[in-house]
Design an enzyme around this catalytic site. Sequence first.
Site, PDB file in Angstrom:
ATOM      1  N   ARG A 159      40.152  93.611  75.191  1.00 21.19           N
ATOM      2  CA  ARG A 159      40.969  94.214  74.387  1.00 21.19           C
ATOM      3  C   ARG A 159      42.212  94.876  75.042  1.00 21.19           C
ATOM      4  O   ARG A 159      43.266  94.728  74.723  1.00 21.19           O
ATOM      5  CB  ARG A 159      40.464  95.159  73.470  1.00 21.19           C
ATOM      6  CG  ARG A 159      41.340  95.701  72.378  1.00 21.19           C
ATOM      7  CD  ARG A 159      40.786  96.677  71.245  1.00 21.19           C
ATOM      8  NE  ARG A 159      40.241  97.917  71.899  1.00 21.19           N
ATOM      9  CZ  ARG A 159      39.448  98.564  71.203  1.00 21.19           C
ATOM     10  NH1 ARG A 159      38.892  98.249  69.943  1.00 21.19           N
ATOM     11  NH2 ARG A 159      38.946  99.761  71.527  1.00 21.19           N
TER      12      ARG A 159
ATOM     13  N   LYS B 184      46.489  98.548  70.675  1.00 20.90           N
ATOM     14  CA  LYS B 184      45.814  99.810  70.654  1.00 20.90           C
ATOM     15  C   LYS B 184      46.826 100.646  71.450  1.00 20.90           C
ATOM     16  O   LYS B 184      46.769 100.988  72.670  1.00 20.90           O
ATOM     17  CB  LYS B 184      44.374  99.759  71.445  1.00 20.90           C
ATOM     18  CG  LYS B 184      43.715 101.273  71.272  1.00 20.90           C
ATOM     19  CD  LYS B 184      42.157 100.772  71.750  1.00 20.90           C
ATOM     20  CE  LYS B 184      41.413 102.258  71.794  1.00 20.90           C
ATOM     21  NZ  LYS B 184      41.321 102.924  70.554  1.00 20.90           N
TER      22      LYS B 184
END
Length: 283
Positions: A51, A147
């Site tokens: 990620r 993120k």
Amino acid sequence: MRTVYLNGAFVAESNATVSIFDRGLLFADAVYEVFSVLDGQIIDHAPHMARLKRSLAEMTIDHDVGAADWETVLATLIERNALEEGTIYLQISRGAADRDFLFPPAGTVPTVFAFTQARNLVANPMAERGMRILTRPDRRWGRRDIKTVQLLYASMMKMDAKAAGVDDVWLVEGDVITEGTSQNACIITPAGHLVTRNLGDHILPGVTRRTLIGIAQASGVTVEERPFTIAEAQGAAEAFVTSATLFVMPVVQIDGLAVGDGAPGVHTMALRKAYIDHARATG
Ligand code: PLP
């Protein structure tokens, strides 16, 4: 005093300083990850790194996750800080450059750092009493799948929850729940299905959510990745959140209404145990 990692060196936390021109500071031009540590081992290392790599690519921040040997850096932080249980925070910004909205020229060196936080993740008293949550409009930006460190709205909503005497907020668009301020939102329907919002740019693809879906499916639970409303959540058999720091945490009240019988649900607690067992076995 903790030993932290900053730009290639392990230093005492009081000596870890960054430039006032860092774009992470000026523009929230930075991405991050939070890893949980149990028994001195990192949980779900690979999907967190995947990620991070994706967040960096979406933001065009020039940092090669593979070349940086993060595995060794994180293991060293755990060892130097004797971390048995807690979290590691890792942040990468685009670096320092004279203030300008435009990205600086290629060659600007990203600022990278990581630090540990010792805390009890398994013996969390909230797992016994369950969380009470409020719903609030989701007013974050439209790329929640990346993120980034722009967490001000989440921070404001957590303060709202605290002022109201509850534990956290679930964010909604129209009457559809996107996710928690820093967790993915899940319910168990009266039929026993696990429902959680489908992935897209409206929510963060939680690593815990991903691992838990695998665990649930392997134990025969039907998983539905789809939108659900506040009313469906309030009428659900059970509700819970997932995150690296909370693992699987029961939700017992939404906007003042009890979910199920108002106590942590049996399916939720079984999933919490299964997740922790899985984390310990694979960490
Ligand atoms: N959603 C948001 C907005 C988050 O900030 C987080 C974690 O910080 C999560 C979901 C849960 O993600 P993970 O399970 O990877 O911790």
